[in-house]
Write a protein that holds these residues in place. Structure first.
Motif, PDB file in Angstrom:
ATOM      1  N   LYS A 126       0.840  -1.208   0.000  1.00 28.96           N
ATOM      2  CA  LYS A 126       0.000   0.000   0.000  1.00 28.96           C
ATOM      3  C   LYS A 126       0.871   1.253   0.000  1.00 28.96           C
ATOM      4  CE  LYS A 126      -3.839  -2.198   2.466  1.00 28.96           C
ATOM      5  NZ  LYS A 126      -4.671  -2.195   3.681  1.00 28.96           N
ATOM      6  N   LYS A 127       0.464   2.250  -0.768  1.00 27.66           N
ATOM      7  CA  LYS A 127       1.247   3.489  -0.846  1.00 27.66           C
ATOM      8  C   LYS A 127       1.214   4.231   0.495  1.00 27.66           C
ATOM      9  CE  LYS A 127       0.072   7.404  -3.095  1.00 27.66           C
ATOM     10  NZ  LYS A 127      -0.152   8.350  -4.206  1.00 27.66           N
ATOM     11  N   VAL A 128       2.374   4.613   0.964  1.00 30.44           N
ATOM     12  CA  VAL A 128       2.499   5.411   2.187  1.00 30.44           C
ATOM     13  C   VAL A 128       3.381   6.606   1.860  1.00 30.44           C
ATOM     14  CG1 VAL A 128       3.317   5.479   4.583  1.00 30.44           C
ATOM     15  CG2 VAL A 128       2.288   3.378   3.692  1.00 30.44           C
ATOM     16  N   ASN A 129       2.887   7.821   2.112  1.00 30.02           N
ATOM     17  CA  ASN A 129       3.679   9.020   1.790  1.00 30.02           C
ATOM     18  C   ASN A 129       3.996   9.853   3.029  1.00 30.02           C
ATOM     19  OD1 ASN A 129       1.168  10.080   2.316  1.00 30.02           O
ATOM     20  ND2 ASN A 129       0.897  11.050   0.321  1.00 30.02           N
ATOM     21  N   ILE A 130       4.075   9.174   4.170  1.00 29.32           N
ATOM     22  CA  ILE A 130       4.397   9.856   5.436  1.00 29.32           C
ATOM     23  C   ILE A 130       5.787   9.404   5.884  1.00 29.32           C
ATOM     24  CG2 ILE A 130       3.682  10.199   7.831  1.00 29.32           C
ATOM     25  CD1 ILE A 130       0.832   9.318   6.859  1.00 29.32           C
ATOM     26  N   PRO A 131       6.800  10.274   5.799  1.00 27.90           N
ATOM     27  CA  PRO A 131       8.174   9.880   6.149  1.00 27.90           C
ATOM     28  C   PRO A 131       8.323   9.336   7.567  1.00 27.90           C
ATOM     29  CG  PRO A 131       8.175  11.973   4.991  1.00 27.90           C
ATOM     30  CD  PRO A 131       6.743  11.656   5.282  1.00 27.90           C
TER      31      PRO A 131
END
Length: 206
Positions: A126-131
């Motif tokens: 799943k795409k995660v864009n939280i560093p």
């Protein structure tokens, strides 16, 4: 996102150490601090100064986190059983941007934060864009198919400047990385000596 992306070498100069072990660091050429008075700033540090420097170095290493972010992670490390300094390092290494950097998918921790922010990474499909996303043991991180041919990625994978630590299982052909276990301080391949015990002392007194 950090405002220090363009100033990563200033962090090295400020610390007087090549904290990421990069070949191009200005500290390799001149060890004194930045600015016109940098060469005269070699005075002896107080205990407070030593503790503050240890905190700034660790905070700077992970992309120069804000004080609020770092303090929050420290507070969590303090609540968990065990050695607070070890817990702090473990929590920092469980950040998604830290894993992307450790796995050599990108050349710097600053690039890792931007890479995650721009949606190039999947966690367990799943795409995660939280560093700052907190990984769990067994999580699998991969570079999205569309992003695998980016010059940034190809250059980082081929770099011999650093090795992948053994608490990750990385496949550079598939561009996947499994977070095997939370590391102890001795497992983490810092280019310089990190002293989280001094960070604990700093927060205990301030």
């Amino acid at each position: 996102m950090t405002k220090r992306t363009s100033a990563k070498y200033k962090i090295d100069r400020r610390m007087g150490e090549n904290i990421w072990g990069r070949a191009k660091s200005p500290v390799n050429r001149r060890e004194y601090g930045p600015g016109q008075h940098g060469q005269r700033r070699k005075g002896k540090l107080s205990d407070f100064g030593i503790q503050l420097r240890a905190k700034q170095k660790l905070k700077g290493y992970y992309g120069d986190l804000t004080e609020k972010q770092f303090r929050r992670i420290y507070a969590e490390a303090e609540r968990v059983k065990g050695d607070t300094g070890e817990n702090l390092v473990g929590l920092l290494e469980r950040r998604l941007d830290a894993l992307v950097y450790r796995a050599k998918f990108v050349p710097t921790v600053f690039a890792a934060r931007q890479f995650v922010n721009h949606g190039h990474v999947l966690v367990n499909g799943k795409k995660v864009n939280i560093p700052s996303y907190r990984l769990k043991e067994g999580d699998v991180v991969e570079v999205r198919e569309k992003s695998k041919q980016m010059a940034l990625v190809l250059e980082a994978v081929q770099s011999a400047e650093r090795d992948v630590p053994d608490y990750l299982e990385v496949d550079h052909n598939k561009l996947t990385a499994k977070f095997v276990r939370t590391p102890a301080l001795s497992d983490v391949p810092y280019a310089v000596v990190m002293e989280p015990n001094l960070v604990v002392e700093f927060y205990a007194k301030n």
